[in-house]
Design a protein around this motif. Sequence first.
Motif, PDB file in Angstrom:
ATOM      1  N   GLY A  13       0.815  -1.207   0.000  1.00  0.00           N
ATOM      2  CA  GLY A  13       0.000   0.000   0.000  1.00  0.00           C
ATOM      3  C   GLY A  13       0.848   1.256   0.000  1.00  0.00           C
ATOM      4  O   GLY A  13       0.559   2.232  -0.712  1.00  0.00           O
ATOM      5  N   ALA A  14       1.913   1.246   0.797  1.00  0.00           N
ATOM      6  CA  ALA A  14       2.809   2.408   0.845  1.00  0.00           C
ATOM      7  C   ALA A  14       3.518   2.612  -0.497  1.00  0.00           C
ATOM      8  O   ALA A  14       3.692   3.747  -0.954  1.00  0.00           O
ATOM      9  CB  ALA A  14       3.837   2.217   1.963  1.00  0.00           C
ATOM     10  N   ALA A  15       3.921   1.502  -1.126  1.00  0.00           N
ATOM     11  CA  ALA A  15       4.580   1.591  -2.436  1.00  0.00           C
ATOM     12  C   ALA A  15       3.619   2.141  -3.485  1.00  0.00           C
ATOM     13  O   ALA A  15       4.005   2.961  -4.334  1.00  0.00           O
ATOM     14  CB  ALA A  15       5.102   0.216  -2.854  1.00  0.00           C
ATOM     15  N   LEU A  16       2.369   1.691  -3.432  1.00  0.00           N
ATOM     16  CA  LEU A  16       1.371   2.184  -4.384  1.00  0.00           C
ATOM     17  C   LEU A  16       1.141   3.682  -4.187  1.00  0.00           C
ATOM     18  O   LEU A  16       1.050   4.443  -5.159  1.00  0.00           O
ATOM     19  CB  LEU A  16       0.056   1.411  -4.203  1.00  0.00           C
ATOM     20  CG  LEU A  16      -1.071   1.771  -5.173  1.00  0.00           C
ATOM     21  CD1 LEU A  16      -0.703   1.366  -6.590  1.00  0.00           C
ATOM     22  CD2 LEU A  16      -2.381   1.097  -4.743  1.00  0.00           C
ATOM     23  N   ARG A  20       1.818   6.643  -6.915  1.00  0.00           N
ATOM     24  CA  ARG A  20       0.719   7.516  -7.355  1.00  0.00           C
ATOM     25  C   ARG A  20       1.075   8.985  -7.138  1.00  0.00           C
ATOM     26  O   ARG A  20       0.902   9.832  -8.037  1.00  0.00           O
ATOM     27  CB  ARG A  20      -0.567   7.163  -6.584  1.00  0.00           C
ATOM     28  CG  ARG A  20      -1.735   8.099  -6.908  1.00  0.00           C
ATOM     29  CD  ARG A  20      -2.977   7.724  -6.140  1.00  0.00           C
ATOM     30  NE  ARG A  20      -2.822   7.794  -4.706  1.00  0.00           N
ATOM     31  CZ  ARG A  20      -2.844   8.930  -4.001  1.00  0.00           C
ATOM     32  NH1 ARG A  20      -2.981  10.101  -4.618  1.00  0.00           N
ATOM     33  NH2 ARG A  20      -2.715   8.905  -2.680  1.00  0.00           N
ATOM     34  N   LYS A  21       1.588   9.316  -5.955  1.00  0.00           N
ATOM     35  CA  LYS A  21       1.922  10.706  -5.662  1.00  0.00           C
ATOM     36  C   LYS A  21       3.080  11.204  -6.519  1.00  0.00           C
ATOM     37  O   LYS A  21       3.127  12.386  -6.873  1.00  0.00           O
ATOM     38  CB  LYS A  21       2.252  10.858  -4.178  1.00  0.00           C
ATOM     39  CG  LYS A  21       1.026  10.714  -3.275  1.00  0.00           C
ATOM     40  CD  LYS A  21       1.374  10.977  -1.823  1.00  0.00           C
ATOM     41  CE  LYS A  21       0.129  10.961  -0.951  1.00  0.00           C
ATOM     42  NZ  LYS A  21       0.443  11.231   0.473  1.00  0.00           N
ATOM     43  N   LYS A  22       4.004  10.305  -6.843  1.00  0.00           N
ATOM     44  CA  LYS A  22       5.122  10.694  -7.697  1.00  0.00           C
ATOM     45  C   LYS A  22       4.628  11.196  -9.048  1.00  0.00           C
ATOM     46  O   LYS A  22       5.213  12.115  -9.634  1.00  0.00           O
ATOM     47  CB  LYS A  22       6.068   9.505  -7.882  1.00  0.00           C
ATOM     48  CG  LYS A  22       7.258   9.803  -8.775  1.00  0.00           C
ATOM     49  CD  LYS A  22       8.153   8.578  -8.921  1.00  0.00           C
ATOM     50  CE  LYS A  22       9.329   8.870  -9.846  1.00  0.00           C
ATOM     51  NZ  LYS A  22      10.203   7.688 -10.020  1.00  0.00           N
ATOM     52  N   LEU A  63       0.722   3.936 -13.650  1.00  0.00           N
ATOM     53  CA  LEU A  63       1.592   4.830 -12.879  1.00  0.00           C
ATOM     54  C   LEU A  63       3.013   4.877 -13.427  1.00  0.00           C
ATOM     55  O   LEU A  63       3.889   5.489 -12.800  1.00  0.00           O
ATOM     56  CB  LEU A  63       1.597   4.393 -11.413  1.00  0.00           C
ATOM     57  CG  LEU A  63       0.241   4.508 -10.705  1.00  0.00           C
ATOM     58  CD1 LEU A  63       0.305   3.878  -9.327  1.00  0.00           C
ATOM     59  CD2 LEU A  63      -0.194   5.962 -10.613  1.00  0.00           C
ATOM     60  N   GLU A  64       3.230   4.218 -14.576  1.00  0.00           N
ATOM     61  CA  GLU A  64       4.543   4.229 -15.230  1.00  0.00           C
ATOM     62  C   GLU A  64       5.645   3.829 -14.248  1.00  0.00           C
ATOM     63  O   GLU A  64       6.690   4.474 -14.146  1.00  0.00           O
ATOM     64  CB  GLU A  64       4.830   5.605 -15.821  1.00  0.00           C
ATOM     65  CG  GLU A  64       3.797   6.075 -16.828  1.00  0.00           C
ATOM     66  CD  GLU A  64       4.077   7.472 -17.333  1.00  0.00           C
ATOM     67  OE1 GLU A  64       5.084   7.659 -18.038  1.00  0.00           O
ATOM     68  OE2 GLU A  64       3.269   8.382 -17.003  1.00  0.00           O
ATOM     69  N   ASP A 215      14.417   6.280 -14.774  1.00  0.00           N
ATOM     70  CA  ASP A 215      12.998   6.575 -14.566  1.00  0.00           C
ATOM     71  C   ASP A 215      12.329   5.692 -13.522  1.00  0.00           C
ATOM     72  O   ASP A 215      11.131   5.484 -13.558  1.00  0.00           O
ATOM     73  CB  ASP A 215      12.243   6.450 -15.895  1.00  0.00           C
ATOM     74  CG  ASP A 215      12.538   5.133 -16.604  1.00  0.00           C
ATOM     75  OD1 ASP A 215      13.250   4.292 -16.005  1.00  0.00           O
ATOM     76  OD2 ASP A 215      12.062   4.953 -17.731  1.00  0.00           O
ATOM     77  N   ALA A 216      13.116   5.152 -12.573  1.00  0.00           N
ATOM     78  CA  ALA A 216      12.531   4.327 -11.509  1.00  0.00           C
ATOM     79  C   ALA A 216      13.386   4.471 -10.261  1.00  0.00           C
ATOM     80  O   ALA A 216      14.575   4.815 -10.333  1.00  0.00           O
ATOM     81  CB  ALA A 216      12.452   2.863 -11.940  1.00  0.00           C
ATOM     82  N   PRO A 217      12.810   4.220  -9.064  1.00  0.00           N
ATOM     83  CA  PRO A 217      13.590   4.311  -7.833  1.00  0.00           C
ATOM     84  C   PRO A 217      14.729   3.301  -7.822  1.00  0.00           C
ATOM     85  O   PRO A 217      14.649   2.242  -8.463  1.00  0.00           O
ATOM     86  CB  PRO A 217      12.558   3.976  -6.739  1.00  0.00           C
ATOM     87  CG  PRO A 217      11.231   4.184  -7.372  1.00  0.00           C
ATOM     88  CD  PRO A 217      11.401   3.866  -8.815  1.00  0.00           C
TER      89      PRO A 217
END
Length: 269
Positions: A13-16, A20-22, A63-64, A215-217
């Motif tokens: 849930g935190a990852a989602l 989303r916020k990103k 969310l790419e 383009d990713a963490p």
Amino acid sequence: MAKDKSPSDVRFGAALMRARKKRGHTQQWLADQLKCSSAHIGNVENGHCPLNPARVDKADEALEANGVLARQYAELYQPETVDWLDEFHSLQKSAHFIREYHPNIVPAAFQTPDYARTVIRASAPWFSSREVDERAELRKLQGEVILKNEKPHYHVVLDDAVVRRGVASPSVMADQFDALAKLVQSGRIILQVYPWEILPQLGLGGPFSLLSSIDAPEVLYAESLYLGQTTDDPGRVRQYGMLFSELQARARSPEATIELLMKKAEELR
């Protein structure tokens, strides 16, 4: 009494929510993409319930997230189905920069076929000769995919044990050291060996990789014999980044590492 939250639900849930916020989207926007209610998205993000497996890939795409959400979901909810070596290879292919530490053996992408066969046979003595050969060939092909292009940039620190403890015959070890030295000399990888006389001995927690892409963490990948675990938790990634920096700072220089590899290869011939 409130129901205890599942740790897996909380983490996903935190990852989602971060993903989303990103992208600057609302819960309602994401709900529209997944054809569910915004209340359900809120429950998922707050760890009250899991996201339906059928919606995970869609959420990752919307969310790419470049597979980050899908991989984390698989890690948290379906660990028994993940082939961790294939997962790591997938991460390698999408990375632009890899930092890797290994205390016991040469990393799979750099293994010669004979060295790979020896390691695979020793790790899984129940494998038939055919299975060992198949896995060694797959490892060779995957290594070629990673190394044939200019990216990912690869910086590796190995423990002295990798060089000083023979895990194969002298001729196989000599060929492996020659191959490593050529890779370093070519400039394709940066390789350093951490001396075992330097105390404290860092990296005792086992092998790990830090994989960065544009383009990713950044992703931390820590492995054991039977399991690879992936996380993009910023705090844990920073911790292992600090550990790698310490290993790198105390290790032999790339030039000294080449000299060590060539010397050991000569001794074994």
